[in-house]
Write an enzyme that holds these catalytic residues in place. Sequence first.
Site, short mmCIF file in Angstrom:
data_model
loop_
_atom_site.label_atom_id
_atom_site.label_comp_id
_atom_site.label_asym_id
_atom_site.label_seq_id
_atom_site.Cartn_x
_atom_site.Cartn_y
_atom_site.Cartn_z
N ASN A 127 -26.73 35.99 2.21
CA ASN A 127 -25.82 35.63 1.13
C ASN A 127 -25.73 34.12 0.96
O ASN A 127 -26.28 33.37 1.75
CB ASN A 127 -24.44 36.24 1.45
N CYS A 128 -25.00 33.72 -0.07
CA CYS A 128 -24.79 32.31 -0.39
C CYS A 128 -24.39 31.54 0.87
O CYS A 128 -23.54 32.01 1.61
CB CYS A 128 -23.69 32.20 -1.44
N PRO A 129 -24.92 30.37 1.18
CA PRO A 129 -25.84 29.57 0.36
C PRO A 129 -27.30 29.70 0.76
O PRO A 129 -28.13 28.93 0.32
CB PRO A 129 -25.36 28.15 0.69
N MET A 130 -27.61 30.68 1.62
CA MET A 130 -28.94 30.76 2.22
C MET A 130 -30.10 30.88 1.21
O MET A 130 -31.13 30.23 1.40
CB MET A 130 -28.99 31.89 3.25
#
Lengths: 195, 84
Positions: free
Chosen positions: B16-19
């Site tokens: 999930n964000c920010p990956m």
Amino acid sequence: MSADTPPSSDGEFSPDDLAELREQIEALETEVSDLRNEVDEGSADRMVIIATKGTLDMAYPPLILASTAAAFGYDVTVFHTFWGLEILHEENSKDLGLSSVGNPNMPLPNAIAALPGMDRMTARMMRNRIEDNDVASIEELIETSLASGVDLQACQMTIDLLGYDEDDFYDGVTTGVGAASAFQDMADADIQLLV
Amino acid sequence: MSTETATETLDVKGQNCPMPVIKTKGAFDGLAAGDVLEVVSTDSGSMSDIKGWAESTEGAELVDQKEATEDGTPVYKHYVRKAE
């Protein structure tokens, strides 16, 4: 345009006027291009975050923004002070706390939230949710930030104040820095945030 | 540009964000000029995140973005080309 060569009566410019205008345009173009070079030669975009909180929920925003800004090509510094140090503390960062007392968004009355063991339970529930939602752990975000070139700094005064040792922090964390270096970084930065 | 021209694929499913953006940047840096990176994500926010990242990153051109379904799960595919 000089006062002694007014436009001719039909509104046309004389060749002298045009030559003068062309010269002025060329001078301006040179000036603009010099200024542009000056800006381009300046340092990259910079962001500085001051991280002062060490609860599980407050540890995320600085790390997420820092690693994201690095992906956008920013030079990023995160200066951790007071409880923000917990984020960089290798052992403590894996067990950051969360309290439901005084948080009106938690679905628990304060009288129950204040019972012994409730904070640990709240933190554990939050950690499970984080995992279930594919959100990275604090440890992963720290490793990612460091690998992206983010400068994670631990305020020396609060390291001493809280009785920590430099070896307590993740490898790659900058220690031996204080308010003056943080301030200098902020003065040079395009974005400054206090979290 | 058709999606078959992707020269490399980055699988960030389950992250999930920010990956997705951070790993896209990492993979993008390793591309040669003219290469197209395919990013496969399960994060619906990656649609706007990767678009925004490509818009602000010099040399990155977002060729295409599309939604698909893999094993009953929505996936979001992004194609980013590195400028010559």
